[in-house]
Design a protein around this motif. Sequence first.
Motif, PDB file in Angstrom:
ATOM      1  N   GLU A 194       2.033   1.640  -3.460  1.00 39.48           N
ATOM      2  CA  GLU A 194       0.951   2.142  -4.300  1.00 39.48           C
ATOM      3  C   GLU A 194       0.746   3.641  -4.086  1.00 39.48           C
ATOM      4  OE1 GLU A 194      -3.882   1.555  -4.685  1.00 39.48           O
ATOM      5  OE2 GLU A 194      -2.683  -0.061  -3.804  1.00 39.48           O
ATOM      6  N   MET A 195       0.831   4.094  -2.840  1.00 40.69           N
ATOM      7  CA  MET A 195       0.638   5.507  -2.526  1.00 40.69           C
ATOM      8  C   MET A 195       1.647   6.385  -3.243  1.00 40.69           C
ATOM      9  SD  MET A 195       1.155   7.374   1.174  1.00 40.69           S
ATOM     10  CE  MET A 195      -0.219   6.590   1.994  1.00 40.69           C
ATOM     11  N   ARG A 241     -10.982   1.225   2.333  1.00 45.62           N
ATOM     12  CA  ARG A 241     -11.202   0.397   1.160  1.00 45.62           C
ATOM     13  C   ARG A 241     -11.857  -0.917   1.570  1.00 45.62           C
ATOM     14  NH1 ARG A 241      -5.694   0.291  -2.515  1.00 45.62           N
ATOM     15  NH2 ARG A 241      -5.761   2.471  -3.241  1.00 45.62           N
ATOM     16  N   VAL A 277      -7.438   3.995   4.933  1.00 49.58           N
ATOM     17  CA  VAL A 277      -6.479   4.708   4.091  1.00 49.58           C
ATOM     18  C   VAL A 277      -6.386   6.199   4.423  1.00 49.58           C
ATOM     19  CG1 VAL A 277      -6.510   3.079   2.176  1.00 49.58           C
ATOM     20  CG2 VAL A 277      -8.282   4.843   2.312  1.00 49.58           C
ATOM     21  N   LEU A 289       0.823  -1.202   0.000  1.00 52.13           N
ATOM     22  CA  LEU A 289       0.000   0.000   0.000  1.00 52.13           C
ATOM     23  C   LEU A 289       0.862   1.260   0.000  1.00 52.13           C
ATOM     24  CD1 LEU A 289      -2.796  -1.155   2.463  1.00 52.13           C
ATOM     25  CD2 LEU A 289      -3.094  -0.612   0.030  1.00 52.13           C
ATOM     26  N   LEU A 323      -4.336   6.701  -1.801  1.00 47.26           N
ATOM     27  CA  LEU A 323      -4.998   5.462  -1.408  1.00 47.26           C
ATOM     28  C   LEU A 323      -6.494   5.660  -1.191  1.00 47.26           C
ATOM     29  CD1 LEU A 323      -2.396   3.893   1.064  1.00 47.26           C
ATOM     30  CD2 LEU A 323      -2.702   3.458  -1.391  1.00 47.26           C
ATOM     31  N   ASP A 324      -6.924   6.872  -0.903  1.00 47.98           N
ATOM     32  CA  ASP A 324      -8.344   7.144  -0.698  1.00 47.98           C
ATOM     33  C   ASP A 324      -9.053   7.594  -1.973  1.00 47.98           C
ATOM     34  OD1 ASP A 324      -6.809   9.492  -0.541  1.00 47.98           O
ATOM     35  OD2 ASP A 324      -8.326  10.534   0.621  1.00 47.98           O
ATOM     36  N   CYS A 329     -14.298   2.343  -2.164  1.00 49.74           N
ATOM     37  CA  CYS A 329     -13.847   3.247  -1.110  1.00 49.74           C
ATOM     38  C   CYS A 329     -15.067   3.890  -0.467  1.00 49.74           C
ATOM     39  CB  CYS A 329     -12.928   4.326  -1.673  1.00 49.74           C
ATOM     40  SG  CYS A 329     -12.265   5.467  -0.418  1.00 49.74           S
ATOM     41  N   PRO A 363      -1.515   3.575   5.917  1.00 51.99           N
ATOM     42  CA  PRO A 363      -2.577   2.593   5.710  1.00 51.99           C
ATOM     43  C   PRO A 363      -2.587   1.519   6.798  1.00 51.99           C
ATOM     44  CG  PRO A 363      -0.773   2.225   4.169  1.00 51.99           C
ATOM     45  CD  PRO A 363      -0.461   3.505   4.889  1.00 51.99           C
TER      46      PRO A 363
END
Length: 699
Positions: free
Chosen positions: A34-35, A210, A107, A31, A494-495, A51, A176
């Motif tokens: 990914e961010m 999520r 997130v 995560l 992430l959000d 989300c 996260p």
Amino acid sequence: MRTEWRWCLALLLLVGGSSLATAEPVTLESLLGEMTNRDTLARLPEPSYTCSQASSYDRNTVEPDDHNSWMANADRSQWVRIEEREVDGKLRKEFVMMDQEGPGAIVRLWATWHGPQGKPFSNGTLRVYLDGSDTPAIEGPIQQVIDQGLLAGAPLSQGVSPETDYRRRGHNLYLPIPYAKHCKVTYSTDVLMDIGARQGEALYYQINYRTYAPETEVESFSMEKLAEAKPAVRKAQDVLLEEFAPQANSSAESQATLAAGKSIEGEFTGSQAIRELSLKLEADDLPQALRSTVLKIEFDGEPCVWCPVGEFFGIGYQPSEYRSYNTQMNSDGTLVCHWVMPFKKSANFSLKNLGTQPVQVAFQAKASSWQWDDRSMHFHSVWHELYKVDTWVGADRPGDAAYDVNYATIEGQGVYAGDTLTVFNGAAAWWGEGDEKIYVDGETFPSHIGTGTEDYYGYAWCMPTKFAAPFHAQPTGDGNVAGGFSVNSRYRALDAIPFTKSIKFDMELWHWASTKVNYAPTVFFYARPGATCNIQPDAEAAAREIMRSRAQLGTLFAIEGALEGENLKVASKTAGVTTQQRSGTWRWSNEAQLWWREAAEGDELVVEFPVEQAGKYRVEFGYTKAPDYAKVDLLVNDEKALSLNGYDTQVTTHQGELGTFDLLEGTNRLTVRITGHDAKAIQRGMFGLDYLKLDRVDR
């Protein structure tokens, strides 16, 4: 009912093409990766997720057709439920903030707070229970968990400006917190916690989370795994804060002076992605140029971006140096953005001057290769402005005429990535009490309901202080409570909010004053080809003159010819504190008064006021009464004018006449002497002078 629907959606997403059989498990490290991978948002998420948001929104918000219900505003200390847990032979009450089946991940967690009836906040305990365990995976004082480093440092755990009083900050946690099966978040304290915080402690909160499809493998958070992930946490913090310089193998640039109505154009061909746009404008009237110079981009023949450049780069139309993860303004005035913008065949972009003045433009775009596939999306940005709109239409009280403003409604498949809101506030009162309401894929009730506009943008208590962080920024907040210009941005990582069919974003326009505002949202999203948006280009709005003053907006109440009390010189005082008190609520001239407080019987305040020519003048004045105002004698140049009882059951403003006096050329004096308090008054030694007005009578 809504929970079941969200699960159905997750299953549909799974059927739609997630490759879960070969997917790596979702972990804290994945995560964080990914961010900080800028490419992530430009592709449909894999593994797919929905989300949603848990928050302390007023639970009376249930029926859109019932205005009082839909605009309910007790957005604090509201819970999923209240539980009692036996610990060491004692019952502990826990207020459940979120209770959600997984697999999933928290997130973003935002909160602010205050203690009961002016008392200090208790800093109670926040607990996060995962996968049905009775032992919390995270436990600690809420302030330490969210923004004092128990889990991570800045910017993964970050409030707003350090210049803002800690008690008036918004607090943001972006670290996260993944979970395999279930997540429950609770708060507990030993002080009074009543629903809606009518008397007790107030906790405002928003938790974005999520939910993955059921078969998604997720490794649950633990403090041990957090310790193991320290290198990944440090790397993410560094990436979020570093000055980004993208690798690019092609570029397009132009320098030109754009006459009114003229434009410059550029293009890229092939399968690529724009990695950076930079722009510098020079003009006699730079704020107007920031609004009236418009960026337009078409990707693969589809119109995708139409936005004034100031809004696109997050500053509205007031230059202000700042930096977020996606946009910034450098000290030399250069505007930079790092949204990733992929295309399959072509990108055509232009800058057009819709204003009346010439604008000098230096523009550069950098791109690199991109492998276009069935998950790739085009970047979009749309803008519109509600111009000189009323805040209380046919209402007598704040909130009675609040209404939902549609930021945008998008049809198609994509991901909502953020927004910027530029406001010109017509009153010295808070403009952003309203909550966001976000509907995904045809929801009849929004899966995101907030607790206030400033909360959505990461701060709290309408504070005007400038702040900038990777995902939340207020480059200028001067207009928040004083009236005038403010701009807020929220960027999502992430959000980000995926949608398969549609998304509708509404924000309540809920103002504490009956006034007018200019209200201009800019929306950023990614979408598969063919997506549509209800917000269309509005060249007339971008071209019109920007709002610079409340007088221009026609909302500044002022007594013609008045000597404003807040601007008069305080020559002396025997005790107490004098300040300018500003408010658009009480109908003060210039929406401010000179406020004297913390004085006692016998104390004196002397204020000087100027007279251009000696003579006999009738002196009028404006003043305030309130439950905690004192009795006073008023003297002009040591001559007794009148005695005044400042007590009233509520705050009220008044106009009166001090009398007729021989005034000197130059400096004259008004003396205020406290003589006591009304028997019913709260004894706080207060007096408020709105204005003086002089009318010569010997000519």
